[in-house]
Scaffold this active site. Sequence first.
Site, PDB file in Angstrom:
ATOM      1  N   PHE A 156      51.486  56.067  19.548  1.00 26.53           N
ATOM      2  CA  PHE A 156      50.643  56.397  18.386  1.00 26.53           C
ATOM      3  C   PHE A 156      51.447  56.548  17.104  1.00 26.53           C
ATOM      4  CE2 PHE A 156      52.123  60.698  19.290  1.00 26.53           C
ATOM      5  CZ  PHE A 156      52.228  61.245  18.018  1.00 26.53           C
ATOM      6  N   GLU A 183      45.605  54.412  21.947  1.00 30.93           N
ATOM      7  CA  GLU A 183      44.170  54.647  21.795  1.00 30.93           C
ATOM      8  C   GLU A 183      43.880  55.710  20.732  1.00 30.93           C
ATOM      9  OE1 GLU A 183      46.271  55.151  24.263  1.00 30.93           O
ATOM     10  OE2 GLU A 183      45.349  56.218  25.942  1.00 30.93           O
ATOM     11  N   ARG A 184      44.961  56.352  20.201  1.00 31.78           N
ATOM     12  CA  ARG A 184      44.720  57.413  19.212  1.00 31.78           C
ATOM     13  C   ARG A 184      44.600  56.868  17.793  1.00 31.78           C
ATOM     14  NH1 ARG A 184      49.512  61.125  21.453  1.00 31.78           N
ATOM     15  NH2 ARG A 184      48.908  61.061  23.626  1.00 31.78           N
ATOM     16  N   SER A 233      56.575  57.559  25.566  1.00 28.01           N
ATOM     17  CA  SER A 233      57.315  58.721  26.087  1.00 28.01           C
ATOM     18  C   SER A 233      58.113  58.334  27.334  1.00 28.01           C
ATOM     19  CB  SER A 233      56.332  59.845  26.406  1.00 28.01           C
ATOM     20  OG  SER A 233      55.387  59.384  27.345  1.00 28.01           O
ATOM     21  N   CYS A 288      60.432  58.905  16.832  1.00 26.11           N
ATOM     22  CA  CYS A 288      61.388  58.890  17.944  1.00 26.11           C
ATOM     23  C   CYS A 288      62.803  59.053  17.432  1.00 26.11           C
ATOM     24  CB  CYS A 288      61.261  57.605  18.729  1.00 26.11           C
ATOM     25  SG  CYS A 288      61.673  56.188  17.726  1.00 26.11           S
ATOM     26  N   GLU A 389      61.206  67.301  24.356  1.00 22.87           N
ATOM     27  CA  GLU A 389      60.948  66.619  23.085  1.00 22.87           C
ATOM     28  C   GLU A 389      59.689  67.257  22.508  1.00 22.87           C
ATOM     29  OE1 GLU A 389      59.462  62.572  23.321  1.00 22.87           O
ATOM     30  OE2 GLU A 389      60.437  62.053  21.439  1.00 22.87           O
TER      31      GLU A 389
HETATM   32  P1  NAD Z   1      52.738  57.823  25.370  1.00 23.58           P
HETATM   33  O1  NAD Z   1      53.803  57.554  26.369  1.00 23.58           O
HETATM   34  O2  NAD Z   1      51.761  58.896  25.657  1.00 23.58           O
HETATM   35  O3  NAD Z   1      51.853  56.488  25.142  1.00 23.58           O
HETATM   36  C1  NAD Z   1      52.439  55.250  24.870  1.00 23.58           C
HETATM   37  C2  NAD Z   1      51.527  54.161  25.421  1.00 23.58           C
HETATM   38  O4  NAD Z   1      51.428  54.315  26.841  1.00 23.58           O
HETATM   39  C3  NAD Z   1      50.114  54.203  24.862  1.00 23.58           C
HETATM   40  O5  NAD Z   1      49.696  52.898  24.569  1.00 23.58           O
HETATM   41  C4  NAD Z   1      49.303  54.809  26.001  1.00 23.58           C
HETATM   42  O6  NAD Z   1      47.988  54.308  26.060  1.00 23.58           O
HETATM   43  C5  NAD Z   1      50.068  54.404  27.245  1.00 23.58           C
HETATM   44  N1  NAD Z   1      49.982  55.403  28.314  1.00 23.58           N
HETATM   45  C6  NAD Z   1      49.884  56.751  28.158  1.00 23.58           C
HETATM   46  N2  NAD Z   1      49.827  57.346  29.375  1.00 23.58           N
HETATM   47  C7  NAD Z   1      49.912  56.364  30.293  1.00 23.58           C
HETATM   48  C8  NAD Z   1      49.929  56.365  31.727  1.00 23.58           C
HETATM   49  N3  NAD Z   1      49.845  57.489  32.434  1.00 23.58           N
HETATM   50  N4  NAD Z   1      50.022  55.184  32.362  1.00 23.58           N
HETATM   51  C9  NAD Z   1      50.115  54.037  31.652  1.00 23.58           C
HETATM   52  N5  NAD Z   1      50.098  53.985  30.298  1.00 23.58           N
HETATM   53  C10 NAD Z   1      50.004  55.128  29.623  1.00 23.58           C
HETATM   54  O7  NAD Z   1      53.461  58.046  23.973  1.00 23.58           O
HETATM   55  P2  NAD Z   1      52.827  58.522  22.601  1.00 23.58           P
HETATM   56  O8  NAD Z   1      52.489  59.973  22.709  1.00 23.58           O
HETATM   57  O9  NAD Z   1      51.784  57.582  22.150  1.00 23.58           O
HETATM   58  O10 NAD Z   1      54.085  58.330  21.622  1.00 23.58           O
HETATM   59  C11 NAD Z   1      55.072  59.303  21.436  1.00 23.58           C
HETATM   60  C12 NAD Z   1      56.267  59.046  22.326  1.00 23.58           C
HETATM   61  O11 NAD Z   1      56.801  57.749  22.081  1.00 23.58           O
HETATM   62  C13 NAD Z   1      57.418  60.000  22.040  1.00 23.58           C
HETATM   63  O12 NAD Z   1      57.996  60.383  23.261  1.00 23.58           O
HETATM   64  C14 NAD Z   1      58.384  59.168  21.218  1.00 23.58           C
HETATM   65  O13 NAD Z   1      59.729  59.582  21.267  1.00 23.58           O
HETATM   66  C15 NAD Z   1      58.203  57.844  21.851  1.00 23.58           C
HETATM   67  N6  NAD Z   1      58.647  56.766  20.974  1.00 23.58           N
HETATM   68  C16 NAD Z   1      59.819  56.155  21.270  1.00 23.58           C
HETATM   69  C17 NAD Z   1      60.297  55.167  20.436  1.00 23.58           C
HETATM   70  C18 NAD Z   1      61.589  54.487  20.730  1.00 23.58           C
HETATM   71  O14 NAD Z   1      61.881  53.512  20.060  1.00 23.58           O
HETATM   72  N7  NAD Z   1      62.373  54.902  21.704  1.00 23.58           N
HETATM   73  C19 NAD Z   1      59.568  54.784  19.299  1.00 23.58           C
HETATM   74  C20 NAD Z   1      58.365  55.422  19.037  1.00 23.58           C
HETATM   75  C21 NAD Z   1      57.910  56.419  19.889  1.00 23.58           C
END
Ligand code: NAD
Length: 504
Positions: A156, A183-184, A233, A288, A389
């Site tokens: 998101f 989805e957010r 994440s 991130c 985090e």
């Molecule tokens: P998230 O992991 O909750 O979601 C990311 C994606 O995964 C979304 O599209 C979501 O629909 C999907 N998802 C969520 N739960 C799932 C599951 N159980 N099974 C399969 N798919 C699932 O992350 P977020 O809250 O949207 O974003 C924040 C996180 O992303 C933070 O931890 C941040 O550090 C990380 N991030 C990392 C980078 C990087 O380059 N390393 C960049 C941006 C964000």
Amino acid sequence: MTTSTTTLTQISHFISGAETPGDGDRTRPVYNPATGRVSAELRLANRADLDATVAAARAAADSWGDISLAKRTAVLFKFRELVASHVDELAALITAEHGKVLSDAKGEIGRGLEVVEFACGIPQLLKGDYSDQVSTGIDVFSFREPLGVVAGITPFNFPVMVPLWMAPMAIATGNAFILKPSERDPSASMLLAKLWKDAGLPDGVFQVLHGDKETVDGLLTHPDVDGISFVGSTPIAQYVHETATKHGKRVQALGGAKNHAIIMPDADLDNAADHLAAAAFGSAGERCMAISVAVAVGDAADLLVKKVEERALAVKVNNGTVPGAEMGPVITTASKDRIVRIVTEAETAGAAMVVDGRDLVVPGHEDGFWVGPTVLDHVKTGMTAYTEEIFGPVLVVVRVADLEEGIRLINANPYGNGTAIFTSSGANARTFQRSVTVGMIGINVPLPVPVAYHSFGGWKASLFGDKHIYGPEGVSFYTRGKVVTSRWPEPTHASGASYNFPSN
Ligand code: NAD
């Protein structure tokens, strides 16, 4: 919170070049985090939608992968122009669903555009190697071909930049790309789809499929999907990597972070405090690459904390659409509750509360998901404020005796995304850059997000897979190599069969 289901905008998928509500009957609300109100209803894909999207991608990949480089780059150049001329519209969509302030939203679009510009140079990037006359009459050359159908699953916190880390690279290298956005904040991805179409991209090469775990699982296991790029994440990144590799796909899965900045006593502390505050509280800490741990070395600590406190108290928190706002809300009410809980646990465990943002109220936006800039000092490594985090506007300060102790702290942390040092000593900086087990390092630069012609990626629990994202490693990720060994014998030539292994 106000929910009016009768008047809500519906957000559809973008399949085969057109917006479509799809077949699925599940939906979920999309919020404006600054008001706390539901702004739209997102349609979630079902299996039939997924299969239709992958089938369209497969058909499109075959012809797009075969199209000339000149035609591909023409589309990329046009897309670049269209994104640049729609920055205001894209930024408004980001702010309305993510909450970050408009200027910050424009910043993320700018960083995404860099990748589009890099991808415009794809003819140069795809040039292979040629070795003439490796043996008498024999030449060897190598080139790269697209994987086919690739999917991008995005978080998101950067609803435009992270999709643009992936899609331009995947498309420039000849693949069909399916975006499964967060989805957010899904609306910006729909405008990107329209811009790709307006740029002349054939239908099915860029598609958007909305969904949650069910859709992600469908992509990770679908036999017709060849590669997966994931950013999100750490637990989900690890799950995505394990599941998709088990199903024979190439995977890059970027995870979470806990980025430390070391502040040496020889640093310019005003400069360090400015950068720390911006890196900790910008985008409400939902980056991130946010600096979430300040590692204050020796004598630097007291003065540094004082200077960061002044800056934290001065941050203008408001709806991101308000001119002059510097920080917006966090993404959900659940996220706010989690951040508040972690801060409270740290306080109870003995951390010193320097600035407390837990009870912030923004007048006129009482239902928004607000957490103000927060600074905790004397944080210990066993506290959840250190181990987790937080992904909110919280800076924790850990005090150490010297540079070596700071480096040990960073290297003991399970994450390895970004890190920084503030110092006026080249020797300290060099020791730091050579010792830390972290992928992206800043020297007097707090958010060392590499430019588009280098690649982005962390180490340890911040990345699962071998390839970093965008840049040269992005080209490599979305393609696979072929090496051709070639001989064109004279028509009259006959050397007879040799049964030995060929040598030169
Ligand atoms: P998230 O992991 O909750 O979601 C990311 C994606 O995964 C979304 O599209 C979501 O629909 C999907 N998802 C969520 N739960 C799932 C599951 N159980 N099974 C399969 N798919 C699932 O992350 P977020 O809250 O949207 O974003 C924040 C996180 O992303 C933070 O931890 C941040 O550090 C990380 N991030 C990392 C980078 C990087 O380059 N390393 C960049 C941006 C964000």
